[in-house]
Design a protein around this motif. Structure first.
Motif, short mmCIF file in Angstrom:
data_model
loop_
_atom_site.label_atom_id
_atom_site.label_comp_id
_atom_site.label_asym_id
_atom_site.label_seq_id
_atom_site.Cartn_x
_atom_site.Cartn_y
_atom_site.Cartn_z
N VAL A 173 -35.58 -57.23 -98.40
CA VAL A 173 -35.95 -58.19 -99.45
C VAL A 173 -34.99 -59.38 -99.42
CG1 VAL A 173 -36.38 -58.54 -101.91
CG2 VAL A 173 -36.72 -56.26 -100.89
N LEU A 174 -35.53 -60.59 -99.42
CA LEU A 174 -34.73 -61.79 -99.60
C LEU A 174 -34.72 -62.15 -101.08
CD1 LEU A 174 -33.29 -64.30 -98.17
CD2 LEU A 174 -35.45 -65.49 -98.64
N ILE A 175 -33.53 -62.40 -101.62
CA ILE A 175 -33.40 -62.86 -103.00
C ILE A 175 -33.05 -64.34 -102.96
CG2 ILE A 175 -32.31 -62.51 -105.24
CD1 ILE A 175 -31.49 -59.74 -104.39
N LEU A 176 -33.88 -65.16 -103.59
CA LEU A 176 -33.67 -66.61 -103.60
C LEU A 176 -33.86 -67.12 -105.04
CD1 LEU A 176 -33.09 -69.14 -101.93
CD2 LEU A 176 -35.53 -69.32 -101.45
N PRO A 177 -32.86 -66.90 -105.91
CA PRO A 177 -32.99 -67.26 -107.33
C PRO A 177 -32.54 -68.69 -107.61
CG PRO A 177 -30.98 -66.02 -106.99
CD PRO A 177 -31.61 -66.20 -105.63
N THR A 178 -32.93 -69.61 -106.78
CA THR A 178 -32.42 -70.98 -106.78
C THR A 178 -32.91 -71.80 -107.96
OG1 THR A 178 -32.32 -72.98 -105.45
CG2 THR A 178 -34.32 -71.67 -105.26
N TYR A 179 -32.09 -72.78 -108.33
CA TYR A 179 -32.45 -73.76 -109.34
C TYR A 179 -32.73 -75.12 -108.72
CZ TYR A 179 -29.63 -70.25 -111.84
OH TYR A 179 -29.09 -69.08 -112.31
N VAL A 180 -32.33 -75.29 -107.46
CA VAL A 180 -32.47 -76.57 -106.76
C VAL A 180 -33.13 -76.32 -105.40
CG1 VAL A 180 -31.23 -78.55 -105.80
CG2 VAL A 180 -30.37 -77.43 -107.87
N GLU A 181 -34.36 -76.78 -105.27
CA GLU A 181 -35.09 -76.54 -104.01
C GLU A 181 -36.27 -77.49 -103.95
OE1 GLU A 181 -34.17 -74.83 -100.86
OE2 GLU A 181 -33.66 -73.40 -102.45
N SER A 182 -36.56 -77.97 -102.74
CA SER A 182 -37.82 -78.68 -102.52
C SER A 182 -38.79 -77.82 -101.73
CB SER A 182 -37.59 -80.01 -101.80
OG SER A 182 -37.04 -80.97 -102.67
N PHE A 183 -38.28 -77.05 -100.80
CA PHE A 183 -39.14 -76.15 -100.04
C PHE A 183 -38.55 -74.74 -100.02
CE2 PHE A 183 -40.77 -74.12 -96.17
CZ PHE A 183 -42.12 -74.28 -96.37
N GLY A 184 -37.43 -74.57 -99.37
CA GLY A 184 -36.84 -73.25 -99.22
C GLY A 184 -37.15 -72.68 -97.86
N MET A 185 -36.61 -73.31 -96.82
CA MET A 185 -36.90 -72.89 -95.44
C MET A 185 -36.56 -71.43 -95.22
SD MET A 185 -38.27 -74.15 -92.76
CE MET A 185 -38.54 -73.57 -91.09
N VAL A 186 -35.51 -70.96 -95.88
CA VAL A 186 -35.11 -69.56 -95.69
C VAL A 186 -36.20 -68.61 -96.17
CG1 VAL A 186 -33.92 -69.36 -97.93
CG2 VAL A 186 -33.18 -67.95 -96.01
N ALA A 187 -37.00 -69.01 -97.14
CA ALA A 187 -38.10 -68.17 -97.61
C ALA A 187 -39.17 -68.03 -96.53
CB ALA A 187 -38.71 -68.76 -98.88
N LEU A 188 -39.46 -69.13 -95.82
CA LEU A 188 -40.43 -69.07 -94.74
C LEU A 188 -39.91 -68.20 -93.60
CD1 LEU A 188 -43.13 -69.98 -93.60
CD2 LEU A 188 -42.01 -72.04 -92.72
N GLU A 189 -38.62 -68.31 -93.30
CA GLU A 189 -38.02 -67.48 -92.27
C GLU A 189 -38.10 -66.00 -92.67
OE1 GLU A 189 -34.40 -69.73 -90.30
OE2 GLU A 189 -34.54 -70.29 -92.41
N ALA A 190 -37.92 -65.72 -93.95
CA ALA A 190 -38.04 -64.34 -94.43
C ALA A 190 -39.46 -63.82 -94.23
CB ALA A 190 -37.64 -64.26 -95.90
N LEU A 191 -40.45 -64.66 -94.53
CA LEU A 191 -41.84 -64.25 -94.31
C LEU A 191 -42.07 -63.90 -92.84
CD1 LEU A 191 -44.12 -66.72 -96.34
CD2 LEU A 191 -43.36 -64.43 -96.98
N SER A 192 -41.55 -64.71 -91.95
CA SER A 192 -41.78 -64.48 -90.53
C SER A 192 -41.15 -63.17 -90.06
CB SER A 192 -41.22 -65.65 -89.70
OG SER A 192 -39.82 -65.56 -89.53
N HIS A 193 -40.13 -62.70 -90.80
CA HIS A 193 -39.49 -61.43 -90.46
C HIS A 193 -40.03 -60.27 -91.30
CE1 HIS A 193 -36.65 -64.07 -88.40
NE2 HIS A 193 -36.23 -63.01 -87.76
#
Length: 359
Positions: free
Chosen positions: A245-265
């Protein structure tokens, strides 16, 4: 023929665009040779206030001159800016890049930006997300919205299927150079409670950790801090390959490339509902999408927090995040105690990647 504007600062996803483009159509393929995406430095990440460039203080239009000696028919590909003359393609993470992310400059230049975007010189408006395209529509109207198209960053599918999870132990991952504005403190507090109550979970944190959080880290068992010095390929091979599981509890984001990378994995996600993150995190399907206690966005438009971005760390520190921490805690615990949900969410991430980002 395409000429990629030679920006000095390009992130991985921008370099991905160049790498993916057919080499025979590029006038300057050497722009990407031996180049790695820029990352936020430890000094910038841990400064008391977010640094603002002079371009973000003075209301300027982000416009570039067409490079000299280009063939007449060449199309200049530019990120977050307009080209003063000739044909161009503009690639946007959010529309405020067109004024150097100086939000107060947009009213001065909105009419001119709209005119240029609708001109024949602007061959294509490429939006990094649906959220970006919706922002364009609000700012510039239906014609600009209709001309804009969503082109998600290119990310190959790293994992084709997930048949089982990591078993009794659930492995969580946080990646964010800017620990505070990415919600790191709230995440650690939530994880600490779950580890003390449940055990059977680990959290790898890749960040530039501010010194003031050392005491909190020392009290958090099951957490390993890694300095943000890894290459993108290292993160994929060493961390995403072994996480659930990737945890990304961000307050500042326009996209979140790391989230897409997590999906790919094939990772499940726990993320905040900030701008484009809902396009990668489907609540109760491939993870949990949680309202943030503070955000630079109000839907697809800037919030008051964005207008005072340099002071966001202070705003975070005076914001009550207790309810948010509880929501994070509940989401983390669900993945820890329910391996079936963990597997379901990871498989859903793979399906989402295939259906939305690989088509």
């Amino acid at each position: 023929m395409i000429y990629f504007f030679p920006h000095s600062y390009l992130r991985d996803r921008q370099l991905d665009t160049i790498r993916r483009w057919p080499k025979g159509d590029i006038l300057n393929p050497d722009i990407v040779d031996g180049r790695k995406g820029k990352q936020v430095s430890a000094g910038y990440a841990n400064a008391g206030k977010l640094g603002m460039s002079w371009k973000q203080k003075i209301p300027l239009l982000n416009i570039k001159l067409r490079p000299r000696n280009l063939p007449q028919g060449a199309v200049v590909y530019v990120w977050g800016a307009l080209i003063a003359s000739g044909k161009f393609i503009v690639d946007l993470d959010n529309p405020w890049s067109l004024v150097g992310y100086n939000l107060r400059a947009m009213p001065f230049y909105r009419w001119l930006i709209k005119r240029v975007l609708l001109s024949n010189r602007c061959r294509e408006i490429r939006c990094m997300s649906k959220a970006c395209r919706e922002s364009l529509g609000v700012l510039f109207g239906a014609k600009v919205y209709g001309k804009a198209k969503v082109h998600y960053p290119h990310m190959p599918q790293a994992v084709a299927s997930v048949e089982r999870t990591s078993g009794e132990i659930c492995r969580f991952l946080f990646i964010g150079t800017q620990f505070e504005i990415k919600g790191g403190e709230a995440m650690l507090k939530a994880f600490k409670h779950i580890y003390e109550r449940r055990g059977s979970c680990y959290l790898d944190v890749i960040t530039h950790l501010p010194e003031e959080y050392n005491t909190l880290i020392e009290s958090c068992k099951g957490v390993t801090i890694h300095d943000a010095r890894f290459s993108r390929s290292d993160i994929h091979a060493r961390f995403m390959k072994n996480a659930d599981v990737l945890i990304l509890p961000t307050y500042v984001e326009s996209f979140g490339m790391v989230a897409l990378e997590a999906l790919s994995h094939g990772l499940a996600l726990i993320a905040t509902d900030v701008y484009a993150l809902r396009e990668m995190t489907q609540d109760s399907v491939n993870g949990d999408l949680i309202p943030p206690p503070i955000s630079i966005w109000d839907g697809v438009m800037p919030s008051a927090t964005y207008y005072d971005l340099s002071n966001i760390k202070h705003r975070i520190r005076v914001t009550d995040t207790s309810e948010f921490e509880l929501r994070l805690e509940q989401a983390i615990e669900h993945f820890v105690v329910d391996p079936a949900w963990r597997l379901h969410a990871r498989q859903a991430s793979i399906r989402l990647m295939e259906e939305r980002f690989l088509c």
